[in-house]
Design an enzyme around this catalytic site. Structure first.
Site, PDB file in Angstrom:
ATOM      1  N   ASP A 564       0.108  -3.369   0.840  1.00 19.60           N
ATOM      2  CA  ASP A 564       1.220  -2.923   1.677  1.00 19.60           C
ATOM      3  C   ASP A 564       0.788  -2.743   3.126  1.00 19.60           C
ATOM      4  O   ASP A 564      -0.340  -2.328   3.410  1.00 19.60           O
ATOM      5  CB  ASP A 564       1.756  -1.596   1.118  1.00 19.60           C
ATOM      6  N   GLU A 617       1.323  -8.161   2.448  1.00 20.43           N
ATOM      7  CA  GLU A 617       2.591  -7.954   3.143  1.00 20.43           C
ATOM      8  C   GLU A 617       2.238  -7.868   4.633  1.00 20.43           C
ATOM      9  O   GLU A 617       1.918  -6.798   5.148  1.00 20.43           O
ATOM     10  CB  GLU A 617       3.284  -6.676   2.685  1.00 20.43           C
TER      11      GLU A 617
END
Length: 895
Positions: A564, A617
């Protein structure tokens, strides 16, 4: 910012007299003390007593002597192996203590002479059987359930040589003060048993105890109460024996091993690797680990706290009073360690840390493998007992093609809200069957690691090594992963190494100073989320995170990590204004420490765990996210080493295009084609994730214009366009059946839309059926996944038909077999629409049409075989004519 949530299970540390209610190291009540446990009145030793006299009795020098009389009568008895430990007579006037042989049932008397100085009053007691342990060298412990140690035959300790002058065994004032205040770095050096002139000094720190007795083989000696919970005694032995402690409290006596009688339970190799920041299985060295150490079962506690003045462990096993459980410092590594015998799985604990300024803080274990259910915050001692059944899956994974060359269709879910109220084990009964039925190859779990605030969806982690306890135990989570693997479904997990919350019981200023976070406040504070960023330049912190990535893959058989917020890690000026950041050593904005960390993490995970994939990401144009770490790019950096990267640009552009009314889409035609300009710069995933269906953005179907029929038609056409586009696919839960409401972690998907009692059930089931068929055709059509990262696997037929809102392209597999995808994103039927086609395909067959009646469409299809004409079109020697459904996508394959 994550709100602080103090534990509901941690009482105040002022718990006087509670220890009298229960055993400190075991929950079971100890046997009541025999009369031997009572202190016998004794007279003070005379000032003129000789060294030999002093060494010849079992006593605490310069303190009162607790004497015991043994019922045995054989004069000049020899030493022997004692099968039953006898309480010996302390009134002996010779330097060498002689011991009587203990026969089976017969207890014989020993004749004792008077001491030279004065008589010692003795009491007769009943012999008690005790357990003795042989001392063994420290070794790497084997994790075993904590069970009582079997009694062993004890050999009587050897007496002290007559030439030594006894010393006082009592602790000096400085050591006492440091132990009481929790600032002693080496409690094992002063507590426990130590060879000193005159014998062996035994010392114990047991606040609230009324007495402490040492039992060593057939010797029993009551220690002197030195006050403030300290006990000491000098026993005339020539070497430190195996021994146990009888600790008396009001109403009970504990029979326990001495935690300060053990060598370190952490080996030199572990310490060396930790010091270098290269311990790839850090969870085996730090945290709480049930084990057998030196023949004794218990739990080893270890924690990294280099700035601490002292560390103690507190938990349910000591009424949250860590006074008597001080840990020792293991040198320059900053590791503190304590092996606590008799403590096992299920006990709650935290570390009581004395900060550099002398204040104290109670902290959860950074490497706890199990936690309490939030809002409680304690760590829980855990050992896994799950037996994996996914060997075939792991073997296929290791031997299979890399993710970018394999079918990879992902269903993203939030476990706690997919079916609210279900546990990990209950999910294992429903989730694998549902995902398998829809044909997805993988699930991606939003963060599973423990987090205090449910509204963060798991993206503000406090327990990096523990699955959230909201849904069950770590073994329950393993059961879920195992069930998914047995159903043929891979498991990806969101992993959050970018930041952590400021909760004062977790990682923030863990030992009183910046530790896990960067020491520069500008670098430490994350400007968007009110959290703290990790210090990737500190080797121990980098080790903590790299080992954590390995941990989830090795211990939980996770097949991939979606990392993330990578962009926030890579740039020093991320969400910062001028003056709020400092350039790197080259004057640039790149966070060089974060680059090194990500490269090390990826290289380590791929090396250790065959067949896994890491996914970034990353929302910027950073060069080489999915390039190998040893391949240098034009910017002078090696690749970050990820296997895949989310294509955030495609997602934003395509959703923006679809949100426009069809009459206006011709002005935004490029938003559907621009992705092919950079499609092969990285290995991409096309993500329709949770982020796109929350916070007022609406669900996927609600983004589409038009009435309800048109919205569903747009959604179906878009999904088929997405599945045909180069790149892997990811779809968030609820979007597979056109849920109208945006996602809420409190409510989850609106499953009632699929129920027989709902009037529009067929509309939602139609979209669900399409997703299932998309996945089935996708899996069986290598052209759609085999060459996702190879430009030769894609050819435009027409990409500039903006007036028609039509897109057509070919996908090729490794053998050159094509699939033709055509999307008509206008609300009109286009009959006999001519498209250029390869001249080496004699006939085409429609294999999927999103306007089919079974999906809820108007059933405008091409049911017959389509043969090409020799008429050149779109720059190709042949062409075909198709009927294009309104707001529809069709796929054709060679007939």
């Amino acid at each position: 910012m994550t709100p602080p949530t103090p534990s509901g299970s941690d009482p105040k540390k002022t718990v006087k007299k509670k220890a009298a209610e229960k055993a400190v190291t075991t929950k079971a009540s100890a046997k009541k003390a025999e009369p031997v446990a009572k202190k016998a009145p004794a007279k003070k030793a005379g000032a003129g007593k000789t060294a030999a006299d002093a060494a010849g009795i079992v006593k605490a020098v310069a303190k009162k002597v607790g004497a015991k009389k043994a019922g045995a009568e054989q004069d000049g008895a020899k030493r022997a192996v004692a099968k039953k430990a006898l309480v010996k007579d302390a009134a002996v006037d010779k330097p060498v203590v002689k011991k009587a042989t203990a026969k089976k049932a017969a207890v014989k008397k020993t004749t004792g002479k008077k001491a030279v100085a004065k008589k010692v009053t003795a009491k007769k007691v009943t012999a008690k059987k005790v357990t003795a342990k042989k001392t063994v060298a420290a070794e790497d412990a084997v994790v075993e359930p904590v069970t009582p140690v079997a009694a062993q035959e004890a050999t009587a300790p050897a007496p002290v040589p007559p030439s030594e002058t006894p010393v006082s065994p009592a602790l000096d004032g400085a050591d006492r003060d440091r132990l009481r205040s929790g600032t002693h770095h080496d409690p094992h050096g002063v507590l426990g048993a130590h060879r000193v002139p005159g014998g062996v000094a035994f010392r114990a720190f047991r606040p609230y105890a009324t007495g402490v007795t040492v039992v060593a083989g057939d010797v029993r000696a009551e220690l002197h109460d030195d006050g403030d919970g300290f006990f000491s005694g000098l026993v005339p032995l020539s070497e430190v024996p195996s021994y146990r402690l009888l600790v008396a409290y009001e109403g009970t006596v504990q029979d326990t091993e001495d935690a300060y009688g053990f060598l370190p339970a952490l080996g030199d190799l572990d310490l060396h690797l930790i010091g270098e920041g290269r311990h790839e299985q850090l969870w085996t060295a730090l945290g709480a680990r049930p084990m057998t150490h030196q023949g004794v079962t218990g739990t080893r506690f270890t924690v990294w706290a280099p700035n601490a003045r002292g560390v103690r462990v507190a938990g349910t096993f000591n009424f949250w009073d860590g006074s008597a459980f001080a840990m020792r410092s293991l040198g320059a590594t900053g590791i503190w360690e304590l092996f606590v015998p008799g403590v096992g799985e299920g006990e709650l604990y935290k570390f009581e840390i004395t900060r550099p300024d002398g204040s104290k803080t109670l902290r959860a274990d950074p490497l706890a493998r199990r936690t309490e259910v939030p809002p409680n915050t304690s760590s829980i001692i855990h050992a896994s007992h799950h037996e994996w059944q996914d060997g075939e899956w792991l073997a296929r994974r290791a031997e299979g093609a890399p993710a970018h060359e394999a079918p990879f269709s992902v269903y993203e879910i939030h476990l706690a809200s997919w079916r609210p109220g279900l546990t990990y084990r209950q999910l294992a009964e429903q989730l694998p069957a549902y995902v398998k039925d829809l044909g997805f190859t993988h699930v991606e779990l939003m963060p599973v690691a423990e987090h205090p605030f449910g509204g963060s969806w798991g993206y503000q982690v406090t327990g990096f090594y523990a699955p959230t306890a909201r849904l069950g135990t770590p073994d329950d989570f393993k059961y879920l992963v195992d069930a998914l693997h047995q159903a043929g479904i891979g498991v990806l997990m969101d992993w959050v190494p970018a930041h952590f919350p400021r909760d004062d019981w977790a990682l923030a200023e863990f030992d009183g100073r910046t530790l896990y976070e960067h020491e520069d406040p500008l670098r430490a504070a994350h400007p968007d989320w009110g959290t703290l960023e990790f210090d990737y330049g500190r080797r121990e912190v980098r080790n903590f995170l790299v080992a954590n990535a390995v941990y989830w893959c090795e211990e939980f058989h996770i097949d991939g990590l979606r990392v993330d917020a990578v962009a926030s890690m890579l740039y020093l000026d991320y969400s910062r204004e001028p003056g709020q950041w400092v350039p790197n050593v080259h004057g640039g904005r790149e966070n060089l420490d974060a680059v090194d960390f990500l490269q090390e993490m990826n290289a380590t995970v791929y090396r250790r765990v065959p067949g896994v994939v890491t996914i970034a990401e990353e929302s910027t144009a950073w060069d080489g996210v999915t390039r190998a770490t040893h391949h240098m790019g034009p910017g002078g950096f090696g690749g970050l080493g990820f296997g895949l990267k989310w294509n955030m640009g495609w997602m934003h552009d395509s959703l923006d295009y679809m949100s426009h009314q069809p009459v206006h889409r011709k002005y935004h035609h490029h938003e559907m084609t621009f992705s092919m300009v950079y499609a092969y710069s990285e290995n991409y995933v096309l993500p329709i994730s949770h982020d796109e269906v929350v916070h007022g953005k609406g669900s996927l179907v609600s983004k589409m214009p038009g009435d309800w029929w048109q919205q569903r038609a747009n959604l179906r056409a878009y999904l088929a366009f997405m599945w045909a586009h180069p790149g892997k696919q990811l779809l968030f839960m609820g979007q597979e059946f056109a849920q109208g409401a945006e996602w809420s972690e409190a409510r989850g998907p609106d499953w009632w839309l699929l129920g027989p009692g709902y009037g529009a059930q067929a509309d939602h089931r139609g979209v669900q059926d399409l997703v299932r068929d998309l996945n089935v055709v996708y899996r069986h059509t290598p052209a759609l996944w085999q060459r996702d990262t190879d430009p030769s696997g894609f050819q435009w037929i027409v990409g500039d038909a903006s007036e028609d809102n039509v897109f057509a392209f070919l996908r090729y597999d490794a053998e050159g077999s094509p699939l033709l995808a055509v999307s008509n994103l206008s609300p009109v039927v286009r009959p006999d629409y001519r498209l250029g086609a390869p001249d080496d395909v004699p006939a085409w067959l429609e294999t999927l049409n999103t306007d089919a009646a079974r999906y809820g469409g108007g059933d405008v299809t091409n049911p017959e075989i389509v043969k090409p004409d020799p008429q050149a079109w779109h720059g190709r020697p042949a062409s075909i004519q198709l009927t294009l459904p309104p707001l529809g996508t069709v796929w054709l394959r060679p007939a």
